[in-house]
Enzyme design. Structure first.
Site, short mmCIF file in Angstrom:
data_model
loop_
_atom_site.label_atom_id
_atom_site.label_comp_id
_atom_site.label_asym_id
_atom_site.label_seq_id
_atom_site.Cartn_x
_atom_site.Cartn_y
_atom_site.Cartn_z
N HIS A 157 -8.48 1.26 -3.91
CA HIS A 157 -9.51 1.04 -2.50
C HIS A 157 -10.04 2.37 -2.25
CE1 HIS A 157 -9.41 0.01 2.08
NE2 HIS A 157 -10.85 0.08 1.44
N HIS A 165 -1.35 -1.25 -4.07
CA HIS A 165 -2.55 -0.81 -3.57
C HIS A 165 -2.75 0.60 -3.19
CE1 HIS A 165 -6.31 -1.70 -0.77
NE2 HIS A 165 -5.60 -1.19 0.10
N GLY A 212 1.28 -2.09 4.10
CA GLY A 212 1.78 -0.78 3.83
C GLY A 212 3.21 -0.44 4.72
N ASP A 256 -6.71 -6.31 4.66
CA ASP A 256 -6.03 -4.85 4.89
C ASP A 256 -6.13 -4.33 6.10
OD1 ASP A 256 -5.04 -2.36 3.80
OD2 ASP A 256 -6.71 -2.00 2.88
N GLY A 257 -4.75 -4.02 6.53
CA GLY A 257 -4.66 -3.15 7.80
C GLY A 257 -4.17 -4.17 8.67
N MET A 284 -12.27 4.69 -0.28
CA MET A 284 -12.89 4.61 1.40
C MET A 284 -13.37 6.26 1.17
SD MET A 284 -9.57 3.32 3.32
CE MET A 284 -8.51 3.39 1.98
N MET A 302 -9.09 8.25 0.23
CA MET A 302 -9.82 8.70 1.43
C MET A 302 -10.46 10.14 1.15
SD MET A 302 -7.31 7.00 4.38
CE MET A 302 -6.59 5.61 4.13
N ASP A 325 -4.81 3.91 -1.64
CA ASP A 325 -5.89 4.14 -0.77
C ASP A 325 -6.23 5.53 -1.09
OD1 ASP A 325 -6.19 1.85 0.85
OD2 ASP A 325 -4.02 2.03 1.26
N SER A 382 0.97 -1.19 0.00
CA SER A 382 0.00 -0.04 -0.07
C SER A 382 0.75 1.04 0.17
CB SER A 382 -0.87 0.04 1.13
OG SER A 382 -1.09 1.57 1.46
N MET A 403 -11.48 -5.66 5.79
CA MET A 403 -10.73 -4.72 6.61
C MET A 403 -10.03 -5.40 7.96
SD MET A 403 -9.89 -2.39 4.82
CE MET A 403 -9.01 -1.49 5.84
N GLY A 440 -2.57 4.30 7.90
CA GLY A 440 -1.79 3.03 7.75
C GLY A 440 -1.13 3.20 9.24
C1 DX5 Z 1 -6.17 1.51 6.00
C2 DX5 Z 1 -5.79 1.52 4.44
C3 DX5 Z 1 -4.48 0.51 4.24
C4 DX5 Z 1 -3.24 0.72 5.10
C5 DX5 Z 1 -2.61 -0.40 5.58
O1 DX5 Z 1 -7.26 2.43 5.91
O2 DX5 Z 1 -7.05 1.03 3.81
O3 DX5 Z 1 -4.39 0.11 3.09
O4 DX5 Z 1 -2.55 1.68 4.04
O5 DX5 Z 1 -1.58 0.12 5.90
P1 DX5 Z 1 -0.83 -1.14 7.19
O6 DX5 Z 1 -0.48 -2.10 6.33
O7 DX5 Z 1 0.17 0.02 7.59
O8 DX5 Z 1 -1.96 -1.07 8.23
ZN ZN Z 2 -6.54 0.15 1.76
#
Ligand code: DX5
Ligand code: ZN
Length: 226
Positions: free
Chosen positions: A67, A34, A198, A176-177, A69, A38, A36, A9, A138, A145
């Site tokens: 992704h 990936h 990530g 993810d997460g 969000m 938001m 993200d 990510s 999730m 992250g």
């Molecule tokens: C969180 C994101 C993830 C994030 C994961 O809302 O959707 O994709 O980047 O990061 P890590 O692996 O550090 O949890």
């Molecule tokens: Zn994500």
């Protein structure tokens, strides 16, 4: 046997060196990138939009796993597709007309994913499974992250894999997460076949070594071998 795919990510990469970072994880063996997105409404953070995806597309041929969000994703999926998203994942909680959105994505020739927050029931997507290409579970509350992996999501991953099996359809199950080398085996064992990472990759200092380490851990658990 289905190989477990690793999706770094870029939320945790160094944005000032974006191109280099992408090339480095590709060389290190990333299967997907990936991305993200938001909006500050669906999640309490704001990141990037279609312009950024368009720029990414000019520097990589690796699958862009976008992704979303964001609230009302149906309003934006086409823009992300035009920008170059290969997989477009929307949150079931953010869309009251999920099947219409999935249809929009697939009719434009891209893979459609649906994601669920940790507290959301799998029932939310029961009647969407007939139409999706990917289900994203999730394992943190989305928004940032570097959060702590929620271990109680493992039975949910297993239940999701069982639901997928019953459809007889080829649906990817992504997590993810908070996924790290230390817990990746558990999520893959539970049934995931795409793992997003990530901070674990981008803060590791050696992307190739980290991806090699993860690949070694998951290869014995690749979906289909158990
Ligand atoms: C969180 C994101 C993830 C994030 C994961 O809302 O959707 O994709 O980047 O990061 P890590 O692996 O550090 O949890
Ligand atoms: Zn994500």
């Amino acid at each position: 046997m289905k190989k477990t795919l690793i999706a770094p990510s870029i939320l945790s990469c160094n944005f000032l060196k974006l191109e280099e970072e992408i090339k480095d994880v590709e060389k290190a063996g990333a299967d997907l990138i990936h991305v993200d997105v938001m909006d500050g409404h669906f999640v309490p953070n704001i990141t990037i939009g279609p312009m950024f995806v368009r720029a990414l597309k000019t520097i990589t041929t690796t699958v862009l796993d976008v992704h979303l969000m964001i609230k009302n994703p149906q309003q934006y999926v086409s823009e992300f597709i035009e920008a170059g998203a290969d997989i477009v994942t929307v949150h079931a909680e953010a869309d009251v007309h999920l099947l219409r959105t999935i249809d929009m994505i697939r009719s434009q020739g891209r893979k459609a994913g649906v994601s669920l927050n940790p507290s959301s029931s799998l029932n939310l997507i029961e009647y969407a499974l007939c139409a999706i290409d990917l289900l994203l579970i999730m394992t943190v509350n989305p928004g940032f992250g570097g959060q702590q992996y929620i271990t109680t999501m493992e039975p949910k991953i297993t239940a999701a894999r069982d639901m997928i099996k019953k459809t007889g359809r080829n649906i990817d199950l992504e997590v993810d997460g908070g996924i790290k080398a230390t817990n990746v085996q558990r999520v893959v064992k539970a049934g995931a076949n795409i793992v997003v990472m990530g901070t674990e990759i981008f803060h590791s200092g050696d992307y190739a070594a980290k991806i090699r380490e993860v690949r070694k851990i998951v290869s014995s658990q690749d979906y289909g071998t158990h």
